[in-house]
Design a protein around this motif. Structure first.
Motif, PDB file in Angstrom:
ATOM      1  N   HIS A  39       2.436  45.957 -21.019  1.00  0.00           N
ATOM      2  CA  HIS A  39       1.437  46.770 -21.336  1.00  0.00           C
ATOM      3  C   HIS A  39       1.185  47.210 -22.668  1.00  0.00           C
ATOM      4  O   HIS A  39       0.020  47.611 -23.195  1.00  0.00           O
ATOM      5  CB  HIS A  39       1.411  47.848 -20.245  1.00  0.00           C
ATOM      6  CG  HIS A  39       1.625  47.604 -18.841  1.00  0.00           C
ATOM      7  ND1 HIS A  39       0.352  47.128 -17.981  1.00  0.00           N
ATOM      8  CD2 HIS A  39       2.362  47.395 -18.135  1.00  0.00           C
ATOM      9  CE1 HIS A  39       0.483  46.785 -16.953  1.00  0.00           C
ATOM     10  NE2 HIS A  39       2.067  46.941 -16.940  1.00  0.00           N
ATOM     11  N   THR A  40       2.013  47.597 -23.439  1.00  0.00           N
ATOM     12  CA  THR A  40       2.090  48.321 -24.795  1.00  0.00           C
ATOM     13  C   THR A  40       1.095  47.561 -25.613  1.00  0.00           C
ATOM     14  O   THR A  40       0.080  47.951 -26.079  1.00  0.00           O
ATOM     15  CB  THR A  40       3.266  48.565 -25.644  1.00  0.00           C
ATOM     16  OG1 THR A  40       3.992  49.435 -24.515  1.00  0.00           O
ATOM     17  CG2 THR A  40       3.237  49.263 -26.749  1.00  0.00           C
ATOM     18  N   LEU A  41       1.322  46.183 -25.802  1.00  0.00           N
ATOM     19  CA  LEU A  41       0.628  45.357 -26.681  1.00  0.00           C
ATOM     20  C   LEU A  41      -0.615  44.724 -25.914  1.00  0.00           C
ATOM     21  O   LEU A  41      -1.847  44.973 -26.606  1.00  0.00           O
ATOM     22  CB  LEU A  41       1.330  44.165 -27.053  1.00  0.00           C
ATOM     23  CG  LEU A  41       0.489  43.040 -27.807  1.00  0.00           C
ATOM     24  CD1 LEU A  41       0.154  43.675 -29.283  1.00  0.00           C
ATOM     25  CD2 LEU A  41       1.033  41.937 -28.029  1.00  0.00           C
ATOM     26  N   ASN A  43      -2.669  46.178 -23.527  1.00  0.00           N
ATOM     27  CA  ASN A  43      -3.774  47.310 -23.494  1.00  0.00           C
ATOM     28  C   ASN A  43      -4.112  47.553 -24.910  1.00  0.00           C
ATOM     29  O   ASN A  43      -5.560  47.556 -24.986  1.00  0.00           O
ATOM     30  CB  ASN A  43      -3.107  48.713 -22.718  1.00  0.00           C
ATOM     31  CG  ASN A  43      -4.453  49.382 -22.482  1.00  0.00           C
ATOM     32  OD1 ASN A  43      -5.338  48.656 -21.677  1.00  0.00           O
ATOM     33  ND2 ASN A  43      -4.319  50.766 -22.605  1.00  0.00           N
ATOM     34  N   ALA A  44      -3.576  47.640 -25.826  1.00  0.00           N
ATOM     35  CA  ALA A  44      -4.216  47.899 -27.174  1.00  0.00           C
ATOM     36  C   ALA A  44      -4.956  46.580 -27.650  1.00  0.00           C
ATOM     37  O   ALA A  44      -5.930  46.812 -27.926  1.00  0.00           O
ATOM     38  CB  ALA A  44      -2.918  48.103 -28.060  1.00  0.00           C
ATOM     39  N   LEU A  45      -4.417  45.472 -27.320  1.00  0.00           N
ATOM     40  CA  LEU A  45      -4.943  43.947 -27.847  1.00  0.00           C
ATOM     41  C   LEU A  45      -6.502  43.952 -26.767  1.00  0.00           C
ATOM     42  O   LEU A  45      -7.550  43.566 -27.513  1.00  0.00           O
ATOM     43  CB  LEU A  45      -4.296  43.051 -27.579  1.00  0.00           C
ATOM     44  CG  LEU A  45      -4.700  41.511 -27.830  1.00  0.00           C
ATOM     45  CD1 LEU A  45      -5.289  41.550 -29.236  1.00  0.00           C
ATOM     46  CD2 LEU A  45      -3.678  40.426 -27.704  1.00  0.00           C
ATOM     47  N   ARG A  46      -6.407  44.362 -25.532  1.00  0.00           N
ATOM     48  CA  ARG A  46      -7.640  44.126 -24.781  1.00  0.00           C
ATOM     49  C   ARG A  46      -8.579  45.105 -25.323  1.00  0.00           C
ATOM     50  O   ARG A  46      -9.743  44.669 -25.398  1.00  0.00           O
ATOM     51  CB  ARG A  46      -7.147  44.714 -23.237  1.00  0.00           C
ATOM     52  CG  ARG A  46      -8.560  44.588 -22.540  1.00  0.00           C
ATOM     53  CD  ARG A  46      -8.285  45.772 -21.284  1.00  0.00           C
ATOM     54  NE  ARG A  46      -8.000  46.876 -21.446  1.00  0.00           N
ATOM     55  CZ  ARG A  46      -8.928  47.600 -21.921  1.00  0.00           C
ATOM     56  NH1 ARG A  46     -10.241  47.326 -22.014  1.00  0.00           N
ATOM     57  NH2 ARG A  46      -8.614  49.026 -22.161  1.00  0.00           N
ATOM     58  N   TYR A  47      -8.295  46.393 -25.802  1.00  0.00           N
ATOM     59  CA  TYR A  47      -9.314  47.338 -26.067  1.00  0.00           C
ATOM     60  C   TYR A  47      -9.737  46.730 -27.599  1.00  0.00           C
ATOM     61  O   TYR A  47     -11.081  46.866 -27.686  1.00  0.00           O
ATOM     62  CB  TYR A  47      -8.384  48.751 -26.488  1.00  0.00           C
ATOM     63  CG  TYR A  47      -9.475  49.720 -27.347  1.00  0.00           C
ATOM     64  CD1 TYR A  47     -10.362  50.366 -26.418  1.00  0.00           C
ATOM     65  CD2 TYR A  47      -9.405  49.786 -28.490  1.00  0.00           C
ATOM     66  CE1 TYR A  47     -11.129  51.399 -27.123  1.00  0.00           C
ATOM     67  CE2 TYR A  47     -10.061  50.812 -29.194  1.00  0.00           C
ATOM     68  CZ  TYR A  47     -10.994  51.681 -28.309  1.00  0.00           C
ATOM     69  OH  TYR A  47     -11.783  52.408 -29.246  1.00  0.00           O
ATOM     70  N   MET A  48      -9.191  46.284 -28.453  1.00  0.00           N
ATOM     71  CA  MET A  48      -9.569  45.700 -29.745  1.00  0.00           C
ATOM     72  C   MET A  48     -10.461  44.516 -29.095  1.00  0.00           C
ATOM     73  O   MET A  48     -11.437  44.213 -29.966  1.00  0.00           O
ATOM     74  CB  MET A  48      -8.453  45.284 -30.547  1.00  0.00           C
ATOM     75  CG  MET A  48      -7.604  46.601 -30.958  1.00  0.00           C
ATOM     76  SD  MET A  48      -8.450  47.970 -31.604  1.00  0.00           S
ATOM     77  CE  MET A  48      -9.095  47.288 -33.224  1.00  0.00           C
ATOM     78  N   LYS A  51     -14.006  45.511 -28.147  1.00  0.00           N
ATOM     79  CA  LYS A  51     -15.018  46.225 -29.143  1.00  0.00           C
ATOM     80  C   LYS A  51     -15.628  45.227 -29.879  1.00  0.00           C
ATOM     81  O   LYS A  51     -16.594  45.484 -30.633  1.00  0.00           O
ATOM     82  CB  LYS A  51     -13.989  46.950 -30.199  1.00  0.00           C
ATOM     83  CG  LYS A  51     -13.318  48.233 -29.810  1.00  0.00           C
ATOM     84  CD  LYS A  51     -12.559  49.026 -30.891  1.00  0.00           C
ATOM     85  CE  LYS A  51     -13.408  49.413 -31.833  1.00  0.00           C
ATOM     86  NZ  LYS A  51     -13.021  50.442 -32.595  1.00  0.00           N
ATOM     87  N   LEU A  93      -6.303  44.537 -34.509  1.00  0.00           N
ATOM     88  CA  LEU A  93      -5.159  45.203 -34.453  1.00  0.00           C
ATOM     89  C   LEU A  93      -4.157  45.335 -35.472  1.00  0.00           C
ATOM     90  O   LEU A  93      -3.706  46.623 -35.640  1.00  0.00           O
ATOM     91  CB  LEU A  93      -4.420  44.653 -32.925  1.00  0.00           C
ATOM     92  CG  LEU A  93      -3.393  45.631 -32.427  1.00  0.00           C
ATOM     93  CD1 LEU A  93      -3.739  47.161 -32.080  1.00  0.00           C
ATOM     94  CD2 LEU A  93      -2.998  44.745 -30.982  1.00  0.00           C
ATOM     95  N   CYS A  97      -3.050  48.898 -37.236  1.00  0.00           N
ATOM     96  CA  CYS A  97      -1.429  49.229 -37.122  1.00  0.00           C
ATOM     97  C   CYS A  97      -1.145  49.640 -38.461  1.00  0.00           C
ATOM     98  O   CYS A  97      -0.364  50.441 -38.790  1.00  0.00           O
ATOM     99  CB  CYS A  97      -0.702  48.388 -36.763  1.00  0.00           C
ATOM    100  SG  CYS A  97      -0.815  48.249 -34.870  1.00  0.00           S
TER     101      CYS A  97
END
Length: 126
Positions: A39-41, A43-48, A51, A93, A97
């Motif tokens: 989920h860490t990667l 969810n962040a990737l899904r968000y990016m 956008k 992403l 980072c």
């Protein structure tokens, strides 16, 4: 897929970190599998990816809690492909980072630390 894609999808599926698991003739939608991630990667990737205004949908699932892999579904509008949207999301992403790391290191280099008394105490003072 267009010939200008950056994504390297290894032909040896046992070693591939990122795979397209449901290719179709419609390049605007694909499902990608990323191994050894959670989920860490995801969810962040899904968000990016979401956008990006050219993306209609992006969601992820973890097929089973004991499997260390994530499936990400991307659907785009005309004018871009799911692979291009995935590449842009990954690039964005990475850029985010890197920015966070630079900002963090700049603040750390200032050595302007504050210590709140009692925050790190392990003894109960009651």
């Amino acid at each position: 897929m267009s010939g200008n894609n950056k994504m390297n999808v290894d032909s040896n599926e046992a070693e591939a970190k990122l795979k397209i698991i449901s290719p179709s003739s419609d390049e605007s939608c694909s499902t990608f599998s990323i191994s050894e991630e959670d989920h860490t990667l995801a969810n962040a990737l899904r968000y990016m990816i979401m956008k990006n205004p050219k993306v209609e949908y992006c969601g992820y699932s973890i097929p089973h809690p004991t499997e260390a892999k994530v499936n990400i579904r991307v659907q785009t509008t005309e004018g871009t492909t799911a692979v291009e949207a995935m590449n842009k999301g990954l690039d964005d992403l990475i850029e985010l980072c890197e920015h966070i790391l630079v900002e963090y290191n700049e603040k750390l280099d200032l050595k302007n630390y504050k210590y709140d008394e009692g925050v790190f105490d392990t003894e109960n003072k009651s």
